[in-house]
Design an enzyme around this catalytic site. Structure first.
Site, PDB file in Angstrom:
ATOM      1  N   GLY A  17       0.717  -1.202  -0.010  1.00 56.00           N
ATOM      2  CA  GLY A  17       0.044  -0.041  -0.023  1.00 56.00           C
ATOM      3  C   GLY A  17       0.929   1.288   0.042  1.00 56.00           C
TER       4      GLY A  17
ATOM      5  N   GLU B 274       4.588  -6.757 -11.112  1.00 63.23           N
ATOM      6  CA  GLU B 274       4.417  -5.279 -11.526  1.00 63.23           C
ATOM      7  C   GLU B 274       5.933  -4.748 -11.876  1.00 63.23           C
ATOM      8  OE1 GLU B 274       0.486  -4.069  -8.592  1.00 63.23           O
ATOM      9  OE2 GLU B 274       2.693  -3.557  -7.919  1.00 63.23           O
TER      10      GLU B 274
ATOM     11  N   ARG C 112      -2.247 -13.071  -6.377  1.00 65.25           N
ATOM     12  CA  ARG C 112      -3.874 -13.117  -6.126  1.00 65.25           C
ATOM     13  C   ARG C 112      -4.299 -12.492  -7.522  1.00 65.25           C
ATOM     14  NH1 ARG C 112      -4.199  -7.630  -5.792  1.00 65.25           N
ATOM     15  NH2 ARG C 112      -2.462  -6.573  -4.449  1.00 65.25           N
TER      16      ARG C 112
ATOM     17  N   ARG D 123     -11.776   3.223 -10.628  1.00 66.91           N
ATOM     18  CA  ARG D 123     -12.221   2.901  -9.558  1.00 66.91           C
ATOM     19  C   ARG D 123     -12.860   3.779  -8.736  1.00 66.91           C
ATOM     20  NH1 ARG D 123      -6.977  -0.389  -6.352  1.00 66.91           N
ATOM     21  NH2 ARG D 123      -6.048  -1.248  -8.086  1.00 66.91           N
TER      22      ARG D 123
HETATM   23  P1  ADP Z   1       3.623  -1.517  -2.280  1.00 60.51           P
HETATM   24  O1  ADP Z   1       3.832  -2.879  -2.023  1.00 60.51           O
HETATM   25  O2  ADP Z   1       3.898  -0.780  -1.085  1.00 60.51           O
HETATM   26  O3  ADP Z   1       2.635  -0.980  -3.206  1.00 60.51           O
HETATM   27  P2  ADP Z   1       5.403  -1.064  -4.757  1.00 60.51           P
HETATM   28  O4  ADP Z   1       6.920  -1.677  -4.488  1.00 60.51           O
HETATM   29  O5  ADP Z   1       4.472  -1.734  -5.428  1.00 60.51           O
HETATM   30  O6  ADP Z   1       4.956  -1.097  -3.022  1.00 60.51           O
HETATM   31  O7  ADP Z   1       5.331   0.515  -5.030  1.00 60.51           O
HETATM   32  C1  ADP Z   1       4.267   1.176  -4.944  1.00 60.51           C
HETATM   33  C2  ADP Z   1       4.563   2.356  -5.951  1.00 60.51           C
HETATM   34  O8  ADP Z   1       5.567   3.201  -5.689  1.00 60.51           O
HETATM   35  C3  ADP Z   1       4.801   1.990  -7.490  1.00 60.51           C
HETATM   36  O9  ADP Z   1       3.788   1.829  -7.966  1.00 60.51           O
HETATM   37  C4  ADP Z   1       5.613   3.140  -7.684  1.00 60.51           C
HETATM   38  O10 ADP Z   1       4.390   4.470  -7.781  1.00 60.51           O
HETATM   39  C5  ADP Z   1       6.356   3.725  -6.483  1.00 60.51           C
HETATM   40  N1  ADP Z   1       7.787   3.147  -6.680  1.00 60.51           N
HETATM   41  C6  ADP Z   1       8.066   1.835  -6.194  1.00 60.51           C
HETATM   42  N2  ADP Z   1       9.478   1.842  -6.378  1.00 60.51           N
HETATM   43  C7  ADP Z   1       9.744   2.852  -7.079  1.00 60.51           C
HETATM   44  C8  ADP Z   1      11.208   3.019  -7.647  1.00 60.51           C
HETATM   45  N3  ADP Z   1      12.340   2.372  -7.521  1.00 60.51           N
HETATM   46  N4  ADP Z   1      11.265   4.435  -8.087  1.00 60.51           N
HETATM   47  C9  ADP Z   1      10.186   5.238  -8.297  1.00 60.51           C
HETATM   48  N5  ADP Z   1       8.956   4.906  -7.820  1.00 60.51           N
HETATM   49  C10 ADP Z   1       8.707   3.589  -7.103  1.00 60.51           C
END
Ligand code: ADP
Length: 450
Positions: free
Chosen positions: A164, A275, A291, A337
């Protein structure tokens, strides 16, 4: 095939799963908290069991109660939806121990992918491209400074147990690093009870592009193309598209192939999403969700497949209904959404729906559990529905989306519908020209929407 599936969720996704079960001739059991006595999924299920009071930890996260509901009703499988227990490996283990099928991957795969550091290691091992960064958790500040200098600023500190978007902090220079580390650790500790963090190169203008995969657990895996979920607020997706406006068929086949091969090597079972951030033509793995995703309907729209049906088939040991060669993509789809939130402040807006009219017509799908007179309880997340629109081209899809949004009426509470009416008319959105920061900048610049 299963005889009776218990749906361990609520809201639109409980209804979504229920529909797939009905079409397969499987009986359904809804579970619900006392706040959800009059929810649509409870009304439409063949049987329902109240599993506790409103707070999620006492009901939708209450494993003993859900297990008892399975035993009382004789359910032979559980579909967890998304959120709640869907990525809880212990829940999968417990069901297994009771000879009830968890409709999802193995507990082991949930565990590996649920730990972001372990997931990244696995991705590297499977040949999936990742964001440059630390090899594992960072335990001391000196190490953080060394890694950051090596990959170059800005860097992002991320929580190993993250989710999140919490526990994430950017450090633009070495001077920011100590504070960013301390804040990320503190946030991670309080949100997840685990303060391990790691470092990644911070990408400045990426898009969020994710690949839908399916494995049969017997060594076969396919990909169903990508979704572009770059329009986000506070790391939460707001608008999702398939295909991405910036990928061509060759790029799609390439990344899809990499991911499908990786899942084949892993022996993955069920639905999964890999992702990526995508910048300058390169993909960088950020996480895997083991999931069904909220945004799965855009993939259904362009493939004609029912992803919940595939999940159930695979869990029952019937295998996937098609091979990679048989996957056909057609047209373009967008999902909005719709949240019960103030469209300017995004403050939650629970309460009674005094009037409800959903749009319809060619290429329009609404997945929602709400109805006129229904009261949205204040205890859960604010997603009240999803509008999914399909067109032969992206331009046609946008026109149709604008039309459908104009027809959509939800009175009595505030919703994010006005935001989408603005977005669909925006030149950047129409041109497909946006990255993951676009929406926040837009909201800041325009002062929100009335
Ligand atoms: P969570 O599990 O908390 O959702 P994620 O790793 O999926 O974390 O990252 C969520 C969001 O954070 C991504 O969709 C992107 O918007 C941003 N983000 C994550 N890693 C990076 C990165 N290395 N550089 C820039 N933005 C990032």
């Amino acid at each position: 095939m299963f005889k009776k599936v218990l749906i361990a969720n609520r809201g639109e996704i409980a209804l979504r799963v229920l529909r797939a079960c009905k079409e397969l001739g499987i009986a359904t059991v809804a579970v619900h908290s006392t706040a959800d006595n009059s929810a649509m999924h409870v009304r439409l299920a063949d049987e329902s069991v109240c599993i506790g009071p409103p707070p999620s930890r006492d009901s939708y996260l209450n494993i003993p109660q859900i297990l008892a509901a399975c035993e009382i009703t004789g359910a032979d499988a559980v579909h967890p939806g998304y959120g709640f227990l869907s990525e809880n490996a212990r829940f999968a283990d417990i069901l297994d121990a009771h000879n009830i099928t968890f409709i999802g991957p193995t507990a082991e795969h949930i565990r590996v992918m649920g730990d972001k550091i372990e997931a990244k290691r696995t991705a590297i091992r499977l040949g999936i491209p990742v964001v440059p960064g630390s090899a594992g958790a960072i335990t001391e500040d000196g190490e953080a400074a060394r890694v950051a200098a090596e990959i170059g600023y800005p860097v992002l500190i991320k929580a190993a147990a993250g989710g999140g978007g919490r526990g994430m902090k950017v450090a633009r220079s070495e001077g920011d690093l100590a504070t960013a580390l301390a804040t990320a650790r503190a946030e991670a500790g309080s949100a997840f009870g685990d303060d391990s963090v790691y470092i990644e190169k911070y990408l400045e203008k990426p898009r969020h592009i994710e690949v839908q995969v399916f494995g049969d657990g017997a060594g076969n895996a396919i990909h169903l193309g990508e979704r572009d979920c770059s329009l986000q607020r506070r790391h939460q997706k707001v608008w999702e598209e398939a295909h991405s406006p910036v990928l061509d068929a060759a790029a799609r086949d390439k990344i899809g192939g990499v991911v499908a091969n990786a899942m084949q090597a892993l022996g993955y079972r069920g639905a999964g999403t890999i992702e990526f951030l995508y910048e300058n033509g390169e993909f960088y793995f950020i996480e895997m969700n083991t999931r069904l995703q909220v945004e799965h309907p855009v993939t259904e729209a362009i493939t004609g497949l029912d992803l919940v049906n595939e999940q159930i088939r695979v869990a029952a040991g019937d295998g996937l209904s098609l091979t990679q060669d048989q996957v056909r993509f057609q047209g373009h789809a967008i999902e909005c959404r719709i949240n019960a939130e103030d469209p300017r402040t995004f403050a939650p807006s629970p309460g009674q729906i005094s009037y409800y009219h959903a749009p319809g017509g060619l290429g329009v799908r609404v997945d929602s559990g709400i109805y006129q007179g229904y009261s949205i309880p204040p205890f859960y997340d604010s997603l009240i529905g999803k509008l999914i629109v399909t067109g032969r081209t992206r331009a046609e899809c946008l026109m149709r989306l604008g039309r459908a949004l104009d027809e959509f009426v939800v009175d009595g509470i505030s919703t994010t519908l006005p935001l989408f009416r603005d977005l669909v008319a925006n030149p950047d959105i129409q041109a497909g020209n946006y990255d993951i920061h676009w929406l926040e900048k837009y909201l800041a610049g325009s002062g929100g929407h009335a």
